[in-house]
Design an enzyme around this catalytic site. Structure first.
Site, mmCIF file in Angstrom:
data_model
loop_
_atom_site.group_PDB
_atom_site.id
_atom_site.type_symbol
_atom_site.label_atom_id
_atom_site.label_comp_id
_atom_site.label_asym_id
_atom_site.label_seq_id
_atom_site.Cartn_x
_atom_site.Cartn_y
_atom_site.Cartn_z
ATOM 1 N N TYR A 142 0.803 -1.225 0.000
ATOM 2 C CA TYR A 142 0.000 0.000 0.000
ATOM 3 C C TYR A 142 0.838 1.277 0.000
ATOM 4 C CZ TYR A 142 -4.619 -2.140 0.709
ATOM 5 O OH TYR A 142 -5.796 -2.832 0.547
ATOM 6 N N LYS A 193 3.945 -15.534 0.939
ATOM 7 C CA LYS A 193 3.887 -15.996 -0.447
ATOM 8 C C LYS A 193 5.321 -16.038 -0.937
ATOM 9 C CE LYS A 193 1.706 -17.469 -3.968
ATOM 10 N NZ LYS A 193 1.002 -18.780 -3.952
ATOM 11 N N ASP A 226 -2.595 -18.324 -0.227
ATOM 12 C CA ASP A 226 -3.679 -19.037 -0.927
ATOM 13 C C ASP A 226 -4.140 -20.237 -0.105
ATOM 14 O OD1 ASP A 226 -1.119 -20.037 -1.403
ATOM 15 O OD2 ASP A 226 -1.484 -20.596 -3.489
ATOM 16 N N ASP A 250 -5.957 -7.428 4.029
ATOM 17 C CA ASP A 250 -7.191 -6.831 3.499
ATOM 18 C C ASP A 250 -8.097 -7.931 2.950
ATOM 19 O OD1 ASP A 250 -8.949 -4.809 2.521
ATOM 20 O OD2 ASP A 250 -8.074 -5.078 0.526
ATOM 21 N N ASP A 254 -11.714 -9.646 4.741
ATOM 22 C CA ASP A 254 -13.042 -9.670 4.103
ATOM 23 C C ASP A 254 -13.555 -11.105 4.023
ATOM 24 O OD1 ASP A 254 -13.293 -6.930 3.649
ATOM 25 O OD2 ASP A 254 -13.956 -7.193 1.580
HETATM 26 C C1 IPM Z 1 -10.259 -1.813 4.216
HETATM 27 C C2 IPM Z 1 -10.593 -1.224 2.888
HETATM 28 C C3 IPM Z 1 -9.464 -0.288 2.489
HETATM 29 C C4 IPM Z 1 -8.196 -1.091 2.412
HETATM 30 C C5 IPM Z 1 -9.712 0.463 1.188
HETATM 31 C C6 IPM Z 1 -10.913 1.340 1.291
HETATM 32 C C7 IPM Z 1 -8.470 1.184 0.757
HETATM 33 O O1 IPM Z 1 -10.797 -2.221 1.960
HETATM 34 O O2 IPM Z 1 -10.126 -1.052 5.189
HETATM 35 O O3 IPM Z 1 -10.144 -3.024 4.301
HETATM 36 O O4 IPM Z 1 -7.929 -1.757 1.406
HETATM 37 O O5 IPM Z 1 -7.450 -1.062 3.373
HETATM 38 MG MG MG Z 2 -10.822 -4.165 2.777
#
Ligand code: IPM
Ligand code: MG
Length: 367
Positions: A142, A193, A226, A250, A254
């Site tokens: 990032y 990885k 993975d 990230d 999710d």
């Molecule tokens: C998160 C979001 C952010 C990230 C985006 C909005 C940049 O997906 O906080 O997980 O990737 O960190």
């Molecule tokens: Mg995210």
């Protein structure tokens, strides 16, 4: 009575709705424990960008710096490129304030219809799915370095540089091992990885291994990311603390949140563990423009992020009240938002949590 000043960035989309519904709940939980929260709102986000060309003013970080914490809703709008909104607000705060730990609990709450069937088709027992992702939050994939070259030509290319430093890996690994050491199962999985990324991820593995030497009670191992994603689905009971780079964390967080039933449930804490700068607390979901303004967004991720903030501010009793009340409302199942199969709206769910703050009595959440 202790007092804490919190900067509120409600942001865009469902951000303002979930934040507005959550603040009175957090106020009440704090008040029950003799803590006062003073909220200061900053109207930054995509509207601000439209009016001024900036997501936050040029001195935005200076304005945020004196606060005890930052409470964020969500950022982004379909008509504003995501990289503009995110690089204009969330990422500069995370990076400038050295919020190098992004802590993301991923837990299956009792009472929700299971997303995962257990082996043999039996429902998955909630206690088998209790993970926390410690995501590196200040560097890695990032950093934003790179560029687009020969744009529009058939030879066009883009370079996106990731930067991993020994210091950056070590500090987040140390945080993760320390956390694992305090949890009952004392397990840590490091997402790597290094089979394909022979520079960055080999350094990652080496530094994690070195840090691990200081935590002999923690059982740990690296997994290629993975395989780790697959393991989260096939053997979630074998996972506890997950240490991951910025991008891997990230994605995995999710996945973990979706496996618990909804992205709307999951909280995140962007922590500067040294407390030299304010830390920032936010639900992990985005601005969800498809449901914005309809009053049906789930406020639980935001409330839970508020609990993480109360904990960070030194009010663990208030944090436990919020978490306990969330667990009670979900277990009861009568007041849930539509994505969880319920019919309640944002305000009703938050109000149901508020009404349960008194009975939690500060019961500590399971670790
Ligand atoms: C998160 C979001 C952010 C990230 C985006 C909005 C940049 O997906 O906080 O997980 O990737 O960190
Ligand atoms: Mg995210």
């Amino acid at each position: 009575m202790s007092r804490h000043r919190v900067a509120v960035l409600a942001g865009d989309g469902i951000g303002p709705e979930v934040v507005e519904a959550s603040l009175p709940v957090l106020d009440e939980a704090a008040g029950l424990e003799g803590v006062r929260l003073e909220w200061v709102h900053f109207p930054w986000g995509c509207d601000h960008w439209q009016e001024t060309g900036r997501m936050m003013p040029a001195d935005g970080l200076d304005l945020l710096r004196p606060f005890d914490a930052i409470f964020l809703g969500a950022v982004g709008r379909p008509d504003v490129p995501d990289h503009v909104s995110v690089r204009g607000l969330i990422l500069p705060i995370r990076q400038a304030f050295h919020q190098y730990v992004n802590l993301r609990p991923m837990e299956l709450l009792s009472g929700l219809p299971p997303v995962l069937a257990g082996r043999g088709g039996a429902p998955f027992p909630p206690e088998s799915f209790r993970m926390v992702c410690v995501r590196e939050n200040s560097e890695g994939e990032y950093v934003g370095a790179g560029g687009r070259f020969d744009q529009g030509s058939p030879d066009e290319r883009a370079e996106q540089l990731s930067v991993f430093t020994r210091r950056g890996i070590e500090r987040v690994a140390r945080y993760a091992f320390h956390l694992a050491d305090r949890r009952s199962r004392r397990l840590l999985a490091s997402a790597t990885k290094s089979n394909a990324w022979q520079h960055a991820m080999v350094l990652w593995d080496e530094v994690v291994e070195e840090v691990a030497q200081d935590f002999p009670r923690v059982t740990w191992r690296p997994y290629h990311v993975d395989a780790l994603a697959a393991r989260m689905v096939s053997h979630p009971e074998s996972l506890d603390v997950i240490l991951a780079s910025n991008l891997f964390g990230d994605i995995l967080s999710d996945l973990g949140a979706a496996l618990t039933g909804s992205l709307g449930l999951a909280p995140g804490a962007n922590l500067n563990p040294e407390r030299s700068y304010p830390s920032m607390f936010e639900p992990i979901h985005g601005s969800a423009p498809d449901i914005a303004g309809r009053g049906i967004a789930n406020p639980i991720g935001t409330l839970w992020a508020g609990a993480l903030m109360l904990e960070h501010l030194g009010a663990p009793g208030a944090a436990a009240r919020v978490e306990g009340a969330i667990r009670a409302v979900v277990a009861e199942g009568a007041t849930l938002t539509p994505e969880l199969g319920g019919r309640a709206g944002t305000v009703e769910v938050a109000e149901a949590v508020r009404l349960r703050l008194g009975d939690a009595g500060g019961a500590p959440p399971p670790s």
